[in-house]
Write a protein that holds these residues in place. Structure first.
Motif, PDB file in Angstrom:
ATOM      1  N   PHE A 172      17.218  -6.066 -72.089  1.00 42.71           N
ATOM      2  CA  PHE A 172      15.780  -5.319 -70.964  1.00 42.71           C
ATOM      3  C   PHE A 172      16.607  -4.813 -70.079  1.00 42.71           C
ATOM      4  O   PHE A 172      17.870  -5.525 -69.416  1.00 42.71           O
ATOM      5  N   GLU A 173      16.637  -3.663 -69.397  1.00 38.22           N
ATOM      6  CA  GLU A 173      16.821  -3.510 -67.882  1.00 38.22           C
ATOM      7  C   GLU A 173      15.527  -3.127 -67.070  1.00 38.22           C
ATOM      8  O   GLU A 173      15.224  -2.352 -67.666  1.00 38.22           O
ATOM      9  N   ASP A 174      16.290  -3.174 -65.984  1.00 40.26           N
ATOM     10  CA  ASP A 174      15.020  -2.755 -64.717  1.00 40.26           C
ATOM     11  C   ASP A 174      14.981  -0.605 -64.962  1.00 40.26           C
ATOM     12  O   ASP A 174      16.052  -0.892 -64.556  1.00 40.26           O
ATOM     13  N   LEU A 175      13.759  -0.810 -64.294  1.00 38.76           N
ATOM     14  CA  LEU A 175      13.583   1.314 -63.951  1.00 38.76           C
ATOM     15  C   LEU A 175      14.230   1.522 -62.988  1.00 38.76           C
ATOM     16  O   LEU A 175      14.899   0.281 -61.714  1.00 38.76           O
ATOM     17  N   PHE A 176      14.516   2.833 -63.531  1.00 35.47           N
ATOM     18  CA  PHE A 176      14.533   2.947 -61.574  1.00 35.47           C
ATOM     19  C   PHE A 176      13.708   2.535 -59.716  1.00 35.47           C
ATOM     20  O   PHE A 176      12.640   2.196 -60.312  1.00 35.47           O
ATOM     21  N   TYR A 177      13.770   2.615 -58.990  1.00 31.58           N
ATOM     22  CA  TYR A 177      13.524   2.046 -58.054  1.00 31.58           C
ATOM     23  C   TYR A 177      13.607   3.378 -57.083  1.00 31.58           C
ATOM     24  O   TYR A 177      13.405   4.439 -57.002  1.00 31.58           O
ATOM     25  N   GLN A 178      11.887   3.286 -56.290  1.00 28.75           N
ATOM     26  CA  GLN A 178      11.255   4.082 -55.799  1.00 28.75           C
ATOM     27  C   GLN A 178      11.279   3.278 -53.871  1.00 28.75           C
ATOM     28  O   GLN A 178      11.685   2.620 -53.708  1.00 28.75           O
ATOM     29  N   VAL A 179      12.664   4.211 -53.841  1.00 31.71           N
ATOM     30  CA  VAL A 179      13.548   3.344 -52.379  1.00 31.71           C
ATOM     31  C   VAL A 179      12.436   4.125 -50.780  1.00 31.71           C
ATOM     32  O   VAL A 179      12.634   5.574 -50.180  1.00 31.71           O
ATOM     33  N   ASP A 180      11.616   3.305 -50.550  1.00 30.83           N
ATOM     34  CA  ASP A 180      11.210   3.714 -49.210  1.00 30.83           C
ATOM     35  C   ASP A 180      11.925   3.616 -48.475  1.00 30.83           C
ATOM     36  O   ASP A 180      11.931   4.697 -46.851  1.00 30.83           O
ATOM     37  N   ARG A 181      12.988   2.845 -47.681  1.00 31.93           N
ATOM     38  CA  ARG A 181      13.709   2.591 -47.004  1.00 31.93           C
ATOM     39  C   ARG A 181      15.002   1.883 -47.287  1.00 31.93           C
ATOM     40  O   ARG A 181      15.526   0.463 -47.700  1.00 31.93           O
ATOM     41  N   GLN A 182      15.841   2.712 -47.026  1.00 35.68           N
ATOM     42  CA  GLN A 182      17.397   2.094 -46.910  1.00 35.68           C
ATOM     43  C   GLN A 182      17.917   0.722 -47.249  1.00 35.68           C
ATOM     44  O   GLN A 182      17.623   0.815 -45.655  1.00 35.68           O
ATOM     45  N   PRO A 183      18.802   0.147 -47.895  1.00 35.32           N
ATOM     46  CA  PRO A 183      18.856  -0.967 -46.834  1.00 35.32           C
ATOM     47  C   PRO A 183      19.965  -1.267 -45.944  1.00 35.32           C
ATOM     48  O   PRO A 183      21.304  -0.483 -46.022  1.00 35.32           O
ATOM     49  N   GLY A 184      19.561  -1.602 -44.494  1.00 32.72           N
ATOM     50  CA  GLY A 184      20.960  -1.235 -43.167  1.00 32.72           C
ATOM     51  C   GLY A 184      20.173  -0.368 -42.782  1.00 32.72           C
ATOM     52  O   GLY A 184      21.160   0.112 -41.524  1.00 32.72           O
ATOM     53  N   ALA A 185      19.097   0.955 -43.491  1.00 34.03           N
ATOM     54  CA  ALA A 185      19.078   1.691 -42.015  1.00 34.03           C
ATOM     55  C   ALA A 185      18.471   1.140 -41.207  1.00 34.03           C
ATOM     56  O   ALA A 185      17.759   0.468 -40.640  1.00 34.03           O
ATOM     57  N   GLN A 186      18.345   2.430 -40.004  1.00 36.46           N
ATOM     58  CA  GLN A 186      18.178   1.980 -39.001  1.00 36.46           C
ATOM     59  C   GLN A 186      17.241   2.121 -38.265  1.00 36.46           C
ATOM     60  O   GLN A 186      15.933   2.884 -38.840  1.00 36.46           O
ATOM     61  N   VAL A 187      16.563   0.892 -37.490  1.00 36.20           N
ATOM     62  CA  VAL A 187      14.966   0.986 -37.748  1.00 36.20           C
ATOM     63  C   VAL A 187      14.836   1.217 -35.972  1.00 36.20           C
ATOM     64  O   VAL A 187      13.613   2.072 -36.032  1.00 36.20           O
ATOM     65  N   ASP A 188      15.325   0.905 -34.947  1.00 35.53           N
ATOM     66  CA  ASP A 188      15.435   1.509 -34.058  1.00 35.53           C
ATOM     67  C   ASP A 188      17.105   1.452 -33.387  1.00 35.53           C
ATOM     68  O   ASP A 188      17.560   0.953 -33.504  1.00 35.53           O
ATOM     69  N   ASN A 189      17.217   1.934 -32.682  1.00 38.59           N
ATOM     70  CA  ASN A 189      19.172   1.127 -31.467  1.00 38.59           C
ATOM     71  C   ASN A 189      18.689   0.247 -31.241  1.00 38.59           C
ATOM     72  O   ASN A 189      20.137   0.743 -31.709  1.00 38.59           O
ATOM     73  N   THR A 239      18.496  -2.441 -33.955  1.00 43.97           N
ATOM     74  CA  THR A 239      17.657  -3.155 -34.784  1.00 43.97           C
ATOM     75  C   THR A 239      18.714  -2.076 -36.306  1.00 43.97           C
ATOM     76  O   THR A 239      17.992  -0.850 -35.956  1.00 43.97           O
ATOM     77  N   VAL A 240      18.334  -3.083 -37.042  1.00 37.64           N
ATOM     78  CA  VAL A 240      18.468  -1.838 -38.863  1.00 37.64           C
ATOM     79  C   VAL A 240      17.859  -2.711 -39.645  1.00 37.64           C
ATOM     80  O   VAL A 240      17.777  -4.123 -39.398  1.00 37.64           O
ATOM     81  N   SER A 241      17.659  -2.575 -40.509  1.00 33.98           N
ATOM     82  CA  SER A 241      16.652  -3.044 -41.620  1.00 33.98           C
ATOM     83  C   SER A 241      17.507  -3.846 -42.627  1.00 33.98           C
ATOM     84  O   SER A 241      18.505  -3.905 -43.005  1.00 33.98           O
ATOM     85  N   PRO A 242      16.994  -5.197 -42.908  1.00 36.72           N
ATOM     86  CA  PRO A 242      18.067  -6.030 -43.492  1.00 36.72           C
ATOM     87  C   PRO A 242      18.044  -5.785 -44.877  1.00 36.72           C
ATOM     88  O   PRO A 242      18.767  -6.542 -45.847  1.00 36.72           O
TER      89      PRO A 242
END
Length: 262
Positions: free
Chosen positions: A41-58, A60-63
């Protein structure tokens, strides 16, 4: 639609496929030369609401980001080509392969098929055939007056005829090996067919390389382990039940919302 409904539906389908494979394995526990199946088996596609490492504010980045899965799917089935237990039969035309090789037979279409089932017989023309009556490749003919047949570990077939004591060589059994045996196409009747995934057959005499030797008077049994299959069946059944509970819970949530907004 509640995404949990779709996700749990894929989980139910996955476990249903796994149970089907387990049922087939158990059904063939006594089939000579049978190789058990396992499902992948394999997992299906992901719904990415926020990319890892995306800029949260000046500063902070999303871990980890926000990634929501959408279930699972069956990506393939695989034959497990471990060697089954060798069972002594004391039948002179039974042979077990103690290695990775396959016997070769000629189908009615003229194509060559491959098998691990060594229940050999002699047809009305004296040709050596498998249990389905398909001729062994290369052709080997047993004389009508043969009183004993000997198949050596190296595949040499010899016979003793009436009135003689010295055996006479009548043919050579050969084996075929593949770079990727799980890539073979299972045809049923204990037969496999070459595919692009398996690679071209590498033919040789028994005892050469990893092809293995022949053991006369024995057969290779199925490599299905009943206890292992039963444990897998219980686990698949419980997982199936949990996915149906998710379906029920998602349905109850939608029912509650539809009643609450009236």
């Amino acid at each position: 639609m509640n995404p949990a409904l779709w996700i749990s539906k894929t989980g139910v389908q996955a476990q249903d496929a796994k149970l089907q494979a387990i049922a087939n394995n158990l059904a063939n526990v006594n089939t000579v030369g049978f190789k058990r199946d396992r499902v992948v088996f394999e997992d299906l596609f992901y719904q990415v609401d926020r990319q890892p490492g995306a800029q949260v504010d000046n500063n902070t980045v999303s871990p980890t980001g926000v990634q929501l899965g959408n279930g699972t799917r069956l990506v393939g089935t695989q034959k497990v080509f471990t060697t089954g237990n060798v069972q002594t039969t004391n039948q002179s035309l039974d042979v077990a392969i103690t290695g990775n090789g396959f016997l070769q037979v000629q189908r009615a279409s003229g194509d060559t098929a491959y098998t691990r089932a060594g229940q050999l017989q002699v047809n009305a023309q004296g040709r050596l055939v498998n249990a389905q009556g398909l001729a062994i490749v290369p052709e080997i003919t047993i004389p009508n007056n043969a009183t004993a047949v000997t198949i050596g570990e190296n595949g040499v077939v010899s016979v003793t005829t009436a009135g003689t004591t010295a055996p006479t060589e009548v043919g050579q059994l050969t084996l075929a090996g593949f770079v990727n045996p799980p890539g073979l196409l299972a045809l049923g009747d204990n037969l496999y067919q070459e595919t692009d995934a398996s690679g071209a057959p590498i033919e040789g005499n028994p005892g050469e390389g990893a092809l293995g030797k022949l053991k006369q008077g024995a057969l290779e049994g199925s490599n299905v382990q009943v206890v292992e299959e039963m444990v897998d069946m219980i686990a698949a059944q419980r997982t199936y039940e949990m996915n149906t509970k998710v379906l029920s819970a998602a349905d109850n949530m939608m029912q509650y919302l539809s009643q609450a907004v009236r």
